[in-house]
Design a protein around this motif. Sequence first.
Motif, PDB file in Angstrom:
ATOM      1  N   ARG A 125      -3.904   9.488   0.711  1.00  0.00           N
ATOM      2  CA  ARG A 125      -4.389   8.740  -0.452  1.00  0.00           C
ATOM      3  C   ARG A 125      -3.945   9.399  -1.756  1.00  0.00           C
ATOM      4  O   ARG A 125      -3.607   8.719  -2.733  1.00  0.00           O
ATOM      5  CB  ARG A 125      -5.916   8.641  -0.373  1.00  0.00           C
ATOM      6  CG  ARG A 125      -6.548   7.719  -1.428  1.00  0.00           C
ATOM      7  CD  ARG A 125      -7.202   8.506  -2.551  1.00  0.00           C
ATOM      8  NE  ARG A 125      -8.225   9.373  -2.063  1.00  0.00           N
ATOM      9  CZ  ARG A 125      -9.507   8.998  -1.910  1.00  0.00           C
ATOM     10  NH1 ARG A 125      -9.882   7.773  -2.199  1.00  0.00           N
ATOM     11  NH2 ARG A 125     -10.395   9.871  -1.487  1.00  0.00           N
TER      12      ARG A 125
ATOM     13  N   LEU B 219      -0.344   8.428  -3.035  1.00  0.00           N
ATOM     14  CA  LEU B 219      -0.045   7.039  -3.365  1.00  0.00           C
ATOM     15  C   LEU B 219      -0.155   6.821  -4.871  1.00  0.00           C
ATOM     16  O   LEU B 219      -0.866   7.547  -5.572  1.00  0.00           O
ATOM     17  CB  LEU B 219      -1.013   6.104  -2.631  1.00  0.00           C
ATOM     18  CG  LEU B 219      -0.940   6.118  -1.094  1.00  0.00           C
ATOM     19  CD1 LEU B 219      -2.022   5.223  -0.510  1.00  0.00           C
ATOM     20  CD2 LEU B 219       0.437   5.694  -0.602  1.00  0.00           C
ATOM     21  N   GLN B 220       0.539   5.812  -5.355  1.00  0.00           N
ATOM     22  CA  GLN B 220       0.474   5.457  -6.762  1.00  0.00           C
ATOM     23  C   GLN B 220      -0.883   4.817  -7.085  1.00  0.00           C
ATOM     24  O   GLN B 220      -1.582   4.339  -6.183  1.00  0.00           O
ATOM     25  CB  GLN B 220       1.612   4.490  -7.114  1.00  0.00           C
ATOM     26  CG  GLN B 220       3.007   5.077  -6.949  1.00  0.00           C
ATOM     27  CD  GLN B 220       3.279   6.214  -7.919  1.00  0.00           C
ATOM     28  OE1 GLN B 220       2.715   6.271  -9.016  1.00  0.00           O
ATOM     29  NE2 GLN B 220       4.156   7.130  -7.518  1.00  0.00           N
TER      30      GLN B 220
ATOM     31  N   GLY C 163      -3.749   2.373  -7.611  1.00  0.00           N
ATOM     32  CA  GLY C 163      -3.948   1.004  -7.154  1.00  0.00           C
ATOM     33  C   GLY C 163      -3.216   0.653  -5.879  1.00  0.00           C
ATOM     34  O   GLY C 163      -3.437  -0.429  -5.312  1.00  0.00           O
ATOM     35  N   GLU C 164      -2.354   1.522  -5.401  1.00  0.00           N
ATOM     36  CA  GLU C 164      -1.591   1.207  -4.191  1.00  0.00           C
ATOM     37  C   GLU C 164      -2.472   1.216  -2.948  1.00  0.00           C
ATOM     38  O   GLU C 164      -2.168   0.532  -1.960  1.00  0.00           O
ATOM     39  CB  GLU C 164      -0.447   2.214  -4.042  1.00  0.00           C
ATOM     40  CG  GLU C 164       0.616   1.793  -3.046  1.00  0.00           C
ATOM     41  CD  GLU C 164       1.811   2.724  -3.044  1.00  0.00           C
ATOM     42  OE1 GLU C 164       2.784   2.437  -2.319  1.00  0.00           O
ATOM     43  OE2 GLU C 164       1.775   3.740  -3.776  1.00  0.00           O
ATOM     44  N   ILE C 165      -3.576   1.985  -2.993  1.00  0.00           N
ATOM     45  CA  ILE C 165      -4.470   2.051  -1.841  1.00  0.00           C
ATOM     46  C   ILE C 165      -5.192   0.726  -1.613  1.00  0.00           C
ATOM     47  O   ILE C 165      -5.674   0.451  -0.509  1.00  0.00           O
ATOM     48  CB  ILE C 165      -5.493   3.196  -2.034  1.00  0.00           C
ATOM     49  CG1 ILE C 165      -6.256   3.474  -0.739  1.00  0.00           C
ATOM     50  CG2 ILE C 165      -6.462   2.869  -3.157  1.00  0.00           C
ATOM     51  CD1 ILE C 165      -5.425   4.031   0.355  1.00  0.00           C
ATOM     52  N   ASP C 166      -5.267  -0.117  -2.647  1.00  0.00           N
ATOM     53  CA  ASP C 166      -5.971  -1.396  -2.527  1.00  0.00           C
ATOM     54  C   ASP C 166      -5.061  -2.537  -2.075  1.00  0.00           C
ATOM     55  O   ASP C 166      -5.544  -3.663  -1.892  1.00  0.00           O
ATOM     56  CB  ASP C 166      -6.611  -1.764  -3.873  1.00  0.00           C
ATOM     57  CG  ASP C 166      -7.666  -0.745  -4.289  1.00  0.00           C
ATOM     58  OD1 ASP C 166      -8.338  -0.194  -3.391  1.00  0.00           O
ATOM     59  OD2 ASP C 166      -7.807  -0.489  -5.506  1.00  0.00           O
ATOM     60  N   LYS C 167      -3.788  -2.280  -1.908  1.00  0.00           N
ATOM     61  CA  LYS C 167      -2.886  -3.334  -1.455  1.00  0.00           C
ATOM     62  C   LYS C 167      -3.173  -3.674   0.008  1.00  0.00           C
ATOM     63  O   LYS C 167      -3.420  -2.784   0.826  1.00  0.00           O
ATOM     64  CB  LYS C 167      -1.436  -2.889  -1.614  1.00  0.00           C
ATOM     65  CG  LYS C 167      -1.001  -2.743  -3.072  1.00  0.00           C
ATOM     66  CD  LYS C 167       0.463  -2.352  -3.158  1.00  0.00           C
ATOM     67  CE  LYS C 167       0.914  -2.256  -4.610  1.00  0.00           C
ATOM     68  NZ  LYS C 167       2.356  -1.887  -4.730  1.00  0.00           N
TER      69      LYS C 167
ATOM     70  N   GLU D 277      -1.278  -4.631   2.503  1.00  0.00           N
ATOM     71  CA  GLU D 277      -0.371  -4.073   3.507  1.00  0.00           C
ATOM     72  C   GLU D 277      -0.619  -2.576   3.720  1.00  0.00           C
ATOM     73  O   GLU D 277      -0.507  -2.071   4.845  1.00  0.00           O
ATOM     74  CB  GLU D 277       1.091  -4.313   3.108  1.00  0.00           C
ATOM     75  CG  GLU D 277       1.512  -3.698   1.779  1.00  0.00           C
ATOM     76  CD  GLU D 277       1.248  -4.611   0.594  1.00  0.00           C
ATOM     77  OE1 GLU D 277       1.815  -4.363  -0.481  1.00  0.00           O
ATOM     78  OE2 GLU D 277       0.480  -5.593   0.770  1.00  0.00           O
ATOM     79  N   ILE D 278      -0.992  -1.867   2.644  1.00  0.00           N
ATOM     80  CA  ILE D 278      -1.284  -0.438   2.778  1.00  0.00           C
ATOM     81  C   ILE D 278      -2.567  -0.223   3.574  1.00  0.00           C
ATOM     82  O   ILE D 278      -2.629   0.619   4.483  1.00  0.00           O
ATOM     83  CB  ILE D 278      -1.383   0.231   1.398  1.00  0.00           C
ATOM     84  CG1 ILE D 278      -0.047   0.124   0.644  1.00  0.00           C
ATOM     85  CG2 ILE D 278      -1.799   1.690   1.532  1.00  0.00           C
ATOM     86  CD1 ILE D 278       1.103   0.842   1.312  1.00  0.00           C
ATOM     87  N   ARG D 279      -3.593  -0.985   3.261  1.00  0.00           N
ATOM     88  CA  ARG D 279      -4.867  -0.836   3.968  1.00  0.00           C
ATOM     89  C   ARG D 279      -4.728  -1.227   5.435  1.00  0.00           C
ATOM     90  O   ARG D 279      -5.325  -0.596   6.319  1.00  0.00           O
ATOM     91  CB  ARG D 279      -5.948  -1.673   3.280  1.00  0.00           C
ATOM     92  CG  ARG D 279      -6.249  -1.220   1.864  1.00  0.00           C
ATOM     93  CD  ARG D 279      -7.398  -2.004   1.266  1.00  0.00           C
ATOM     94  NE  ARG D 279      -8.678  -1.572   1.789  1.00  0.00           N
ATOM     95  CZ  ARG D 279      -9.421  -0.603   1.254  1.00  0.00           C
ATOM     96  NH1 ARG D 279      -8.967   0.070   0.191  1.00  0.00           N
ATOM     97  NH2 ARG D 279     -10.585  -0.282   1.764  1.00  0.00           N
TER      98      ARG D 279
ATOM     99  N   ASP E 204      -5.109   9.955  -6.933  1.00  0.00           N
ATOM    100  CA  ASP E 204      -3.795   9.406  -6.613  1.00  0.00           C
ATOM    101  C   ASP E 204      -2.726  10.396  -7.059  1.00  0.00           C
ATOM    102  O   ASP E 204      -3.031  11.497  -7.543  1.00  0.00           O
ATOM    103  CB  ASP E 204      -3.586   8.038  -7.267  1.00  0.00           C
ATOM    104  CG  ASP E 204      -3.971   8.034  -8.741  1.00  0.00           C
ATOM    105  OD1 ASP E 204      -3.480   8.912  -9.484  1.00  0.00           O
ATOM    106  OD2 ASP E 204      -4.772   7.171  -9.147  1.00  0.00           O
TER     107      ASP E 204
END
Length: 229
Positions: free
Chosen positions: A118, A121-122, A124-128, A130-132, A177
């Motif tokens: 985590r 990651l950039q 807000g990328e954790i909320d995408k 495909e990432i989740r 992040d």
Amino acid sequence: MGAQTSKVARKLPTKPRPETLKNTPKESPSTVGLMANTASEFKTEFIEEEGRDPQLHENLKSLGPVTVPPTITKMRTTDTMLKIMNQRKQAEEKELGWHTVSDENISIDSLFTLMEQRKRLQPGEIDKPEIRQALLQKYKIDEPTLSILLKYYNTMAIMPPAIDDKEERRMGVWVMDKVDWESQVRQVDRRNAEIKKSRQEALKDNNQAMKQDKSKQDQALKDLFDESY
């Protein structure tokens, strides 16, 4: 006048005393050793003869191998320890009832790897989605569990050591992040650069002051010699 001395004649006994004859040994050391060896050989032959007893061998053979019945302890349903174990099991099941993981619990190593991933990651990328979804499949957890872990748990990011710390300790900070992590590292680097610059300036000022003092001393010596001439 003279002194007269008397001499007492000592007589040795001509016959031995009766008690001396009673304690006279009847065997010599060589005879005693021979008798001991004979007794040992006789004992060994007796033991071997006893071991070759056919009747004893047949009796032992008829007995067969010894069987020891297993000891079985039956636990009563009213046993106190059994009740304690059942109550503990029920408490553990109740405590884990909120956990909705279907397959298995997440390990400590997997949890640490998730928190470290985590931080790389950039924002807000954790909320995408495909990432989740990739995290759910990789760590075999469900969406509510992942949300709880990301909200309430984290690992510390270790910063570079401060140059003004003699023990060179490293400070740990909480980051969410990659950008936050890099920002914290830059702050430490900027502080170290300022400390290093101030040290260099202080050293430079000290060297200049020493040069000025030396030049003043040289000038004073020169003036002293000029006045003498």
